[in-house]
Structure formats: C-alpha cells, structure tokens
Design a protein around this motif. Structure first.
Motif, PDB file in Angstrom:
ATOM      1  N   ILE A   1      53.866  35.798  36.550  1.00 38.28           N
ATOM      2  CA  ILE A   1      53.092  37.158  36.852  1.00 38.28           C
ATOM      3  C   ILE A   1      52.407  37.599  35.630  1.00 38.28           C
ATOM      4  O   ILE A   1      51.480  38.218  35.830  1.00 38.28           O
ATOM      5  N   LEU A   2      53.130  37.592  34.616  1.00 37.50           N
ATOM      6  CA  LEU A   2      52.325  38.068  33.413  1.00 37.50           C
ATOM      7  C   LEU A   2      51.210  37.181  33.189  1.00 37.50           C
ATOM      8  O   LEU A   2      49.969  37.920  32.711  1.00 37.50           O
ATOM      9  N   ILE A   3      51.189  35.893  33.185  1.00 36.04           N
ATOM     10  CA  ILE A   3      50.008  35.227  32.951  1.00 36.04           C
ATOM     11  C   ILE A   3      48.815  35.530  33.837  1.00 36.04           C
ATOM     12  O   ILE A   3      47.643  35.869  33.399  1.00 36.04           O
ATOM     13  N   ILE A   4      49.196  35.572  35.153  1.00 31.16           N
ATOM     14  CA  ILE A   4      48.329  36.120  36.249  1.00 31.16           C
ATOM     15  C   ILE A   4      47.546  37.244  36.007  1.00 31.16           C
ATOM     16  O   ILE A   4      46.326  37.618  36.113  1.00 31.16           O
ATOM     17  N   TYR A   5      48.689  38.384  35.584  1.00 32.50           N
ATOM     18  CA  TYR A   5      48.038  39.678  35.463  1.00 32.50           C
ATOM     19  C   TYR A   5      47.219  39.577  34.037  1.00 32.50           C
ATOM     20  O   TYR A   5      46.137  40.288  34.173  1.00 32.50           O
ATOM     21  N   VAL A   6      47.405  39.225  33.023  1.00 35.31           N
ATOM     22  CA  VAL A   6      46.748  39.192  31.962  1.00 35.31           C
ATOM     23  C   VAL A   6      45.247  38.364  32.070  1.00 35.31           C
ATOM     24  O   VAL A   6      44.206  38.813  31.316  1.00 35.31           O
ATOM     25  N   VAL A   7      45.230  37.215  32.789  1.00 36.70           N
ATOM     26  CA  VAL A   7      44.277  36.615  32.806  1.00 36.70           C
ATOM     27  C   VAL A   7      43.206  37.224  33.584  1.00 36.70           C
ATOM     28  O   VAL A   7      41.941  37.346  33.605  1.00 36.70           O
ATOM     29  N   ASN A   8      43.642  37.938  34.741  1.00 33.57           N
ATOM     30  CA  ASN A   8      42.855  38.799  35.531  1.00 33.57           C
ATOM     31  C   ASN A   8      42.474  40.191  34.992  1.00 33.57           C
ATOM     32  O   ASN A   8      41.557  40.744  35.701  1.00 33.57           O
ATOM     33  N   ASN A   9      43.254  40.588  34.202  1.00 34.45           N
ATOM     34  CA  ASN A   9      42.899  42.062  33.344  1.00 34.45           C
ATOM     35  C   ASN A   9      42.838  41.871  31.983  1.00 34.45           C
ATOM     36  O   ASN A   9      43.735  42.487  31.197  1.00 34.45           O
ATOM     37  N   PRO A  10      41.890  41.121  31.370  1.00 33.00           N
ATOM     38  CA  PRO A  10      41.982  40.777  29.903  1.00 33.00           C
ATOM     39  C   PRO A  10      41.512  42.197  29.145  1.00 33.00           C
ATOM     40  O   PRO A  10      41.770  42.287  28.019  1.00 33.00           O
ATOM     41  N   GLY A  11      40.905  43.172  29.820  1.00 31.95           N
ATOM     42  CA  GLY A  11      40.587  44.361  29.058  1.00 31.95           C
ATOM     43  C   GLY A  11      39.218  44.189  28.202  1.00 31.95           C
ATOM     44  O   GLY A  11      39.016  45.104  27.313  1.00 31.95           O
ATOM     45  N   GLY A  12      38.368  43.372  28.470  1.00 32.38           N
ATOM     46  CA  GLY A  12      37.037  43.255  27.429  1.00 32.38           C
ATOM     47  C   GLY A  12      36.814  41.631  27.375  1.00 32.38           C
ATOM     48  O   GLY A  12      37.461  40.678  27.816  1.00 32.38           O
ATOM     49  N   ALA A  13      35.644  41.287  27.245  1.00 32.87           N
ATOM     50  CA  ALA A  13      34.941  39.924  27.269  1.00 32.87           C
ATOM     51  C   ALA A  13      35.559  39.230  25.956  1.00 32.87           C
ATOM     52  O   ALA A  13      35.924  37.916  25.975  1.00 32.87           O
TER      53      ALA A  13
END
Length: 245
Positions: A25-37
């Motif tokens: 879940i953590l990996i999916i979240y950060v990959v889809n919501n990286p917070g910038g290019a």
C-alpha cells in the motif's frame, strides 16, 4: 488434522502478510502521489522494487554468512582449550560493537572500493559480533553442575554440546541473532554511501533534493522489513524451543 495445521500456519503468517500488505500500500501510494517531478523520477515501481530487492538480498546474505561463522566461532571459544581466549575475544567484541556502523563501512571502502560486495563484507563482519557474543555467553552461563552430571552419565563432548549446551543456550543465542537482524537492516541503509545500493539510495536522494517523501519511503520500508525479519526470527526461536521441549 490438516485443517488445524493450516489454521496454525495462517496464524503465524498473519503478521508477515499484514506487513507485506502495508508495504505494498505504501509503495502504491508514493508512486501515484510522488509530490513533484523530481520525486516521480525516483519513485517508480521498478526503482522502488529494485531498491527493496537489493536491501533484502544484502541483509539476508549478510545474516546467513554471519550465522555460519558467528555460531561455530562462539561454540569453539567455549571449549576448554580456548576458553581463556574467549574472554579476550568477548572484550574485543564489546569494543567493536561500539564502533559506529558508518565508520565500519567507510573503513572497508578505503581498502575494498565501492560496490555491493564491499557493503556485504562490512555488514557481515558487523553482524557477526552480536551472534558470536551471545553464543559464547549463552553456553558459558550454563551451570557447571549440569555439564558435570552429563559427563558422569558417560555422554560424549559432541552429545553434551548438541543435547544440553546448545538447547539451554538457545534463547540467548537467538536474542543475538534477532539483535543482529535489526542492526543489519538499519546499517544496510548506509550501504548507499559506498555504492551498495538498497533503500538507502532513496533516503540519500531525498536528502539531496529535499524531498521528504523519498526519505519517508526508504525509511518506512526499512522499518517494515526490520519488524518482519525480527518477527520471523522470533517464530523460528519459538519453533526451536518447542522442538527442544
């Protein structure tokens, strides 16, 4: 009978499965919501999974090698001919454990250069210390009267070691293994500084580009890995103790 066995297996697996699900879940979240290019270039599924795989391989390889060396070495130092040397070795181990892990990595980088194998060698050496120390301490803490009774019954040295010393020393020995696992997982994040890769790459990159999400991802996955490996080591200890009893 089969259903009961399956239920027991599922009970033991629920925490690892929960931790794996949490990591996914953590990996999916950060990959889809990286917070910038900038963070998005590092937080891709192939990159994160590669860092995680490198970390797992580094830790498991170092721990297996550490146990293969640390446990036999600890046993040897408890033998009558080497017991005096064991006291000296134990003192050196206690001193060695106070040396910062980053210093150990830096020291071997100077002589062995950059790369995965340099990091593995340094982690292996650092992980041996708690295992060797606890193996030695666990066996030497056994009451002499127990060993004398075993000799009086005509038991051979090998049988005394396998049937009495190791089973009685098992809790202390496994405590050393569990300590070593947690230390190894944490120290492996520093392998990035000598080209060892692993999750430390995410942390270092996050600090360099000032992206907290990269630091959070690397640190969180390392923490989950440490918790899971410690739990598995604990379950292995319980299984061995039950087998002993």
């Amino acid at each position: 009978m089969t259903q009961n066995r399956l239920s027991k297996v599922l009970v033991h697996l629920r925490i690892p499965l929960f931790l794996i699900a949490l990591g996914a879940i953590l990996i999916i979240y950060v990959v889809n919501n990286p917070g910038g290019a900038t963070a998005a270039r590092a937080l891709t599924y192939p990159n994160v999974l590669r860092y995680l795989r490198e970390h797992v391989v580094l830790v498991i390889a170092a721990m297996v090698l550490a146990m293969l060396v640390g446990i036999p070495a600890g046993i040897m130092l408890t033998r009558p001919k080497l017991r005096k040397i064991g006291k000296v070795v134990e003192a050196f181990i206690n001193i060695g454990q106070t040396v910062p892990s980053l210093a150990i990595l830096a020291l071997f980088f100077v002589y062995l250069g950059l790369g995965f194998y340099t990091a593995l060698f340094a982690l292996w050496l650092y992980s041996i210390l708690p295992i060797l120390r606890n193996t030695y301490a666990g066996i030497t803490s056994i009451e002499p009267q127990i060993l004398e009774a075993a000799r009086g019954m005509g038991m051979t040295p090998w049988r005394i070691l396998s049937k009495i010393e190791l089973p009685l020393a098992l809790p202390v020995l496994m405590a050393g293994v569990r300590t070593s696992v947690v230390i190894c997982v944490g120290t492996a994040t520093l392998a990035t500084f000598i080209g060892g890769g692993a999750l430390g790459d995410l942390i270092k990159t996050g600090i360099a580009v000032r992206r907290d999400i990269l630091v959070f991802t690397g640190a969180s996955l390392s923490a989950l890995l440490a918790i899971m490996l410690d739990y598995l080591a604990g379950q292995a200890e319980i299984a061995l103790l039950n087998k002993r009893n």
